[in-house]
Design a protein around this motif. Structure first.
Motif, PDB file in Angstrom:
ATOM      1  N   PHE A 102       0.830  -1.207   0.000  1.00  3.44           N
ATOM      2  CA  PHE A 102       0.000   0.000   0.000  1.00  3.44           C
ATOM      3  C   PHE A 102       0.864   1.256   0.000  1.00  3.44           C
ATOM      4  N   GLU A 103       1.920   1.266   0.802  1.00  2.00           N
ATOM      5  CA  GLU A 103       2.782   2.436   0.914  1.00  2.00           C
ATOM      6  C   GLU A 103       3.506   2.716  -0.399  1.00  2.00           C
ATOM      7  N   ASN A 104       4.032   1.657  -1.034  1.00  2.74           N
ATOM      8  CA  ASN A 104       4.807   1.819  -2.275  1.00  2.74           C
ATOM      9  C   ASN A 104       3.933   1.884  -3.513  1.00  2.74           C
ATOM     10  N   LYS A 105       2.686   1.494  -3.361  1.00  2.83           N
ATOM     11  CA  LYS A 105       1.728   1.456  -4.473  1.00  2.83           C
ATOM     12  C   LYS A 105       2.218   0.549  -5.616  1.00  2.83           C
ATOM     13  N   GLN A 106       2.869  -0.555  -5.246  1.00  2.00           N
ATOM     14  CA  GLN A 106       3.327  -1.500  -6.251  1.00  2.00           C
ATOM     15  C   GLN A 106       3.609  -2.842  -5.604  1.00  2.00           C
ATOM     16  N   GLY A 107       3.542  -3.892  -6.434  1.00  2.00           N
ATOM     17  CA  GLY A 107       3.815  -5.236  -5.935  1.00  2.00           C
ATOM     18  C   GLY A 107       3.539  -6.268  -7.012  1.00  2.00           C
ATOM     19  N   ASP A 108       3.993  -7.500  -6.767  1.00  9.84           N
ATOM     20  CA  ASP A 108       3.731  -8.572  -7.721  1.00  9.84           C
ATOM     21  C   ASP A 108       2.352  -9.162  -7.455  1.00  9.84           C
ATOM     22  N   CYS A 109       2.028 -10.280  -8.118  1.00 11.47           N
ATOM     23  CA  CYS A 109       0.679 -10.838  -8.000  1.00 11.47           C
ATOM     24  C   CYS A 109       0.385 -11.252  -6.565  1.00 11.47           C
ATOM     25  N   LYS A 110       1.391 -11.814  -5.848  1.00  8.45           N
ATOM     26  CA  LYS A 110       1.182 -12.225  -4.464  1.00  8.45           C
ATOM     27  C   LYS A 110       0.868 -11.011  -3.601  1.00  8.45           C
ATOM     28  N   ALA A 111       1.662  -9.965  -3.787  1.00  4.68           N
ATOM     29  CA  ALA A 111       1.494  -8.755  -2.980  1.00  4.68           C
ATOM     30  C   ALA A 111       0.130  -8.118  -3.209  1.00  4.68           C
ATOM     31  N   LYS A 112      -0.267  -8.015  -4.468  1.00  4.68           N
ATOM     32  CA  LYS A 112      -1.557  -7.382  -4.776  1.00  4.68           C
ATOM     33  C   LYS A 112      -2.722  -8.205  -4.242  1.00  4.68           C
ATOM     34  N   CYS A 113      -2.608  -9.535  -4.348  1.00  8.51           N
ATOM     35  CA  CYS A 113      -3.695 -10.396  -3.864  1.00  8.51           C
ATOM     36  C   CYS A 113      -3.799 -10.363  -2.346  1.00  8.51           C
ATOM     37  N   VAL A 114      -2.661 -10.323  -1.654  1.00  7.19           N
ATOM     38  CA  VAL A 114      -2.690 -10.237  -0.190  1.00  7.19           C
ATOM     39  C   VAL A 114      -3.334  -8.926   0.248  1.00  7.19           C
ATOM     40  N   LEU A 115      -2.970  -7.825  -0.397  1.00 12.19           N
ATOM     41  CA  LEU A 115      -3.580  -6.539  -0.056  1.00 12.19           C
ATOM     42  C   LEU A 115      -5.083  -6.577  -0.305  1.00 12.19           C
ATOM     43  N   LEU A 116      -5.498  -7.154  -1.439  1.00 14.91           N
ATOM     44  CA  LEU A 116      -6.929  -7.230  -1.735  1.00 14.91           C
ATOM     45  C   LEU A 116      -7.657  -8.046  -0.679  1.00 14.91           C
ATOM     46  N   LYS A 117      -7.082  -9.172  -0.262  1.00  9.95           N
ATOM     47  CA  LYS A 117      -7.751  -9.995   0.757  1.00  9.95           C
ATOM     48  C   LYS A 117      -7.869  -9.237   2.077  1.00  9.95           C
ATOM     49  N   VAL A 118      -6.830  -8.500   2.460  1.00  5.89           N
ATOM     50  CA  VAL A 118      -6.885  -7.728   3.706  1.00  5.89           C
ATOM     51  C   VAL A 118      -8.010  -6.693   3.637  1.00  5.89           C
ATOM     52  N   ILE A 119      -8.178  -6.061   2.472  1.00  3.02           N
ATOM     53  CA  ILE A 119      -9.264  -5.090   2.298  1.00  3.02           C
ATOM     54  C   ILE A 119     -10.618  -5.805   2.357  1.00  3.02           C
ATOM     55  N   LEU A 120     -10.717  -6.973   1.700  1.00  2.97           N
ATOM     56  CA  LEU A 120     -11.981  -7.721   1.712  1.00  2.97           C
ATOM     57  C   LEU A 120     -12.319  -8.207   3.114  1.00  2.97           C
ATOM     58  N   ASP A 121     -11.306  -8.603   3.875  1.00  2.00           N
ATOM     59  CA  ASP A 121     -11.552  -8.983   5.271  1.00  2.00           C
ATOM     60  C   ASP A 121     -12.147  -7.817   6.040  1.00  2.00           C
ATOM     61  N   TYR A 122     -11.640  -6.615   5.780  1.00  3.37           N
ATOM     62  CA  TYR A 122     -12.141  -5.438   6.493  1.00  3.37           C
ATOM     63  C   TYR A 122     -13.613  -5.181   6.183  1.00  3.37           C
ATOM     64  N   ILE A 123     -14.015  -5.345   4.917  1.00  4.92           N
ATOM     65  CA  ILE A 123     -15.415  -5.051   4.566  1.00  4.92           C
ATOM     66  C   ILE A 123     -16.324  -6.267   4.753  1.00  4.92           C
ATOM     67  N   GLY A 124     -15.775  -7.366   5.278  1.00  2.21           N
ATOM     68  CA  GLY A 124     -16.609  -8.519   5.616  1.00  2.21           C
ATOM     69  C   GLY A 124     -16.960  -9.416   4.459  1.00  2.21           C
ATOM     70  N   VAL A 125     -16.101  -9.478   3.443  1.00  2.00           N
ATOM     71  CA  VAL A 125     -16.332 -10.358   2.291  1.00  2.00           C
ATOM     72  C   VAL A 125     -15.374 -11.540   2.389  1.00  2.00           C
ATOM     73  N   ASP A 126     -15.918 -12.745   2.352  1.00  2.00           N
ATOM     74  CA  ASP A 126     -15.110 -13.957   2.478  1.00  2.00           C
ATOM     75  C   ASP A 126     -14.254 -14.152   1.229  1.00  2.00           C
ATOM     76  N   SER A 127     -12.960 -14.363   1.445  1.00  3.29           N
ATOM     77  CA  SER A 127     -12.063 -14.541   0.297  1.00  3.29           C
ATOM     78  C   SER A 127     -10.860 -15.366   0.714  1.00  3.29           C
ATOM     79  N   SER A 128     -10.125 -15.841  -0.290  1.00  2.00           N
ATOM     80  CA  SER A 128      -8.881 -16.570  -0.035  1.00  2.00           C
ATOM     81  C   SER A 128      -7.952 -16.363  -1.223  1.00  2.00           C
ATOM     82  N   VAL A 129      -6.666 -16.471  -0.948  1.00  2.00           N
ATOM     83  CA  VAL A 129      -5.658 -16.423  -2.007  1.00  2.00           C
ATOM     84  C   VAL A 129      -5.489 -17.831  -2.554  1.00  2.00           C
ATOM     85  N   VAL A 130      -5.417 -17.972  -3.877  1.00  5.73           N
ATOM     86  CA  VAL A 130      -5.265 -19.291  -4.479  1.00  5.73           C
ATOM     87  C   VAL A 130      -4.124 -19.272  -5.487  1.00  5.73           C
TER      88      VAL A 130
END
Length: 673
Positions: free
Chosen positions: A328-356
């Motif tokens: 989030f701070e650097n505004k860049q990352g690979d597929c793992k980094a972007k997916c982890v950030l997305l899951k953390v955001i989805l956890d915050y808004i209460g949407v069930d998700s997982s990285v695959v």
């Protein structure tokens, strides 16, 4: 030699002890023109006297050794041998043991005639692809036609801390050699020097009749070898219709053990820090969105469009993702980094998700491979929402729509970053919407036709068209539609070679609407056409509109013994109306012909309404996608697509020419038809 300084990316030295040592006289003795060799050379086939390949794996390195001798009897082959590029990964070393030629029975050392340059293997950094790979350029002077080139080299990849996954797990796939080459002797050796047992699985090997044998699994303990050796060998595989035999080597683990290995790595990263702590402004924006559907859309598009995708090849070798706060701070990352950030955001808004974990490129083979984390090369996010499963690729840009309207990603196999998981297989999918919904109206009056198309695209098609219109010159867009319509209206049969801009006068195409929630992109095309009728050799006139997008040539032409047909067509709907001020044949066979196909893998209907001066056809195509068509079902599937192609993908009307003689001619034709 032309190099004054030894560079760490390559060395000139003797082979490692596990590779063995070959003396000059042994090489000369192995290069013999046997009857088999003479026959191949006379037939113009490139000939390899011997190929000795060894793969060595330990808990500290992976290495590959090759010793080979082959003919330079073709100019193209001589050119390729004279200049070669070898790409090595970070911390990988290319070792040159021997470069020689056998010329008229004399072994000549070519190392003094060899020039080596080390270059950065980097040409995509502007696209976010970062790599520490190096390109080793090898130029050999004075190679001559009919030389026998002898190469002996190896690649040594010691593991760093970054390669923790390679340290713990081995993965290698040996594929049978190209069937273009003939080999006097072909030998492959896999050497396991790891503490762990390695399994190997032989797949797509064939019996004498060419039928595929059942896969065979065996094991190698530390110090054991697997060897394949062939004499006077030409790979018999029919490359266009058969899969090359391969042997998959992997550390002996099952999927559950592997998921329990990497799931804690992700869980630790998920819990590193709170979204509120490192992204308070983003949290404020999320909290301001009341509707949960819109909140989910915002979260996905924020990560896709605001976090720059960087593919770091070195870091992709492992599975340890970057912390979400850093991404989030650097505004860049690979597929793992972007997916982890997305899951953390989805956890915050209460949407069930997982990285695959996935591998789009070798998805078909994963079911044949042994379990291994190294079979995957990409990460996406699985979202469970309102009773449905969705998969989102966080690295894609310019995707839009509420979750149910977003583009569909085609793949079958994945492994979730959760404990006690097995390899999962996705369900087949039927689109809840039409990817293409088009209304065509062609009205011919006197010698002029007015053509109108109104098209609504959804899902992947909407995303693709949105990008196309954004990035393409308007004139080029219109020309593209004109070219498509040139064939749809069958003008390619009676006015081929005519400038399309002279046929489609005043052609315009406009964006009618772009709904980013429904992910609907709507356009309108309009053109005037002088001489709108297609005219055959007997001067008969017709109005025709056949959309060849409905004819699935890949399904009709598919021929493969081993690969099942991968079904990934879009759902489509068309309403095509042709009108004229002339009288038409309302009973012509193909004009009135309708069709209904209820195949297990697609439904197809065409329904028509005929009037004295025109006709309308409504066509609907609804496929069941993201699946492989079993071979037992495929011929029926193919036949049904042939039915679609039998004049059921559009509409044609025959003009009854005015005048008594033409009416008599028409009546005579109908009577004896």
């Amino acid at each position: 030699m032309d190099n004054q300084i030894q560079i760490e990316n390559y060395k000139i030295q003797k082979p490692e002890s596990w590779a063995g040592n070959v003396e000059d006289q042994e090489l000369i003795n192995r290069i013999k023109d046997s009857d088999f060799a003479k026959k191949q050379i006379e037939e113009g086939r490139d000939y390899c006297y011997f190929l000795d390949k060894k793969y060595y794996t330990s808990n500290t390195e992976n290495s590959e050794y090759v010793c080979m001798a082959y003919t330079l009897n073709e100019p193209a082959n001589l050119e390729r041998a004279s200049v070669t590029d070898i790409v090595v990964e970070e911390n990988e070393v290319y070792n040159i043991h021997r470069i020689s030629v056998l010329r008229e029975g004399v072994l000549i050392d070519k190392l003094p005639d060899t020039k080596i340059k080390v270059l950065d293997s980097e040409n995509q950094s502007s696209g976010g692809v970062l790599s520490s790979n190096k390109k080793i350029n090898i130029t050999i002077k004075d190679l001559r036609l009919y030389d026998v080139l002898i190469l002996e080299d190896s690649r040594i990849k010691p593991f760093t801390d970054r390669d923790f996954l390679r340290k713990d797990f081995s993965k290698y796939v040996w594929v049978s050699p190209d069937n273009y080459w003939a080999y006097g002797n072909f030998k492959f050796t896999f050497i396991n020097d790891r503490d762990e047992q390695i399994a190997y699985k032989k797949t797509f090997f064939r019996d004498e009749k060419g039928d595929v044998l059942q896969p065979e699994i065996n094991y190698l303990k530390k110090g054991e070898k697997f060897i394949i050796e062939e004499e006077n060998y030409i790979n018999p595989v029919d490359a266009g219709r058969e899969i090359f035999p391969f042997v998959d080597f992997a550390t002996d683990k099952n999927w559950t053990e592997l998921s329990n290995y990497f799931a804690p790595i992700y869980e630790e990263i998920f819990n590193k820090s709170s979204l509120k702590d490192f992204a308070p402004n983003l949290v404020e924006k999320l909290d301001a969105i009341i509707d949960q559907d819109e909140k989910l859309q915002f979260a996905i598009e924020y990560v896709q469009n605001n976090i720059y995708y960087i593919f770091n090849a070195d870091e992709m070798n492992g599975h340890k993702p970057q912390e979400p706060s850093v991404t989030f701070e650097n505004k860049q990352g690979d597929c793992k980094a972007k997916c982890v950030l997305l899951k953390v955001i989805l956890d915050y808004i209460g949407v069930d998700s997982s990285v695959v974990l996935v591998n789009f490129h070798t998805d078909y083979y994963i079911k044949y491979y042994l379990p291994s984390l190294l079979s995957f090369n990409h990460v996406v996010v699985k979202i469970n929402y309102k009773g449905e499963e969705y998969f989102v690729d966080a690295t894609i840009r310019d995707e839009f729509g509420l979750i149910e309207n977003r583009g569909f990603i085609y793949f079958m196999h994945y492994l979730e970053a959760k404990p006690n998981q097995n390899l999962s297989t996705r369900k087949a999918y039927k689109y809840p919407y039409y990817c293409v919904d088009e209304k065509v109206e062609f009205n011919a009056q006197n010698t002029t036709g007015i053509l109108k198309l109104t098209t609504t695209y959804k899902g992947n098609r909407a995303n693709a068209m949105r990008r196309y219109f954004k990035n393409t010159n308007k004139r080029e867009v219109v020309d593209s539609w004109n070219n498509f319509l040139f064939y749809s209206l069958n003008y390619s049969s009676d006015r081929n070679g005519t400038d399309l801009r002279d046929i489609f006068k005043d052609a315009l195409i406009d964006i009618v609407s772009d709904d980013k929630k429904l992910n609907e992109f709507k356009i309108h095309y309009h053109a005037k056409i002088e001489n709108p009728y297609y005219v055959d050799h007997q001067k008969n006139r017709f109005l025709m509109y056949f959309d060849r997008n409905l004819v699935k040539a890949s399904a009709r032409d598919f021929m493969h013994k081993d690969l099942p047909f991968w079904h990934n067509f879009d759902s489509e709907k068309y309403e095509i109306s042709l009108y004229t001020d002339q009288k038409i044949d309302t009973e012509e066979k193909y004009t009135v012909q309708e069709s209904t196909i209820n195949n297990p893998y697609f439904d197809f209907t065409s329904r028509k309404k005929i009037t004295k001066n025109g006709a309308t056809v409504n066509i609907e195509y609804k496929p069941l996608v993201n699946l492989e068509i079993p071979q037992n079902d495929f011929e029926t599937f193919r036949t049904d697509h042939h039915t679609v192609a039998d004049s059921n993908f559009g509409l044609g009307i025959d003009i009854i020419e005015p005048g008594l003689m033409n009416m008599l001619k028409f009546s005579f034709k109908k009577r004896f038809k």
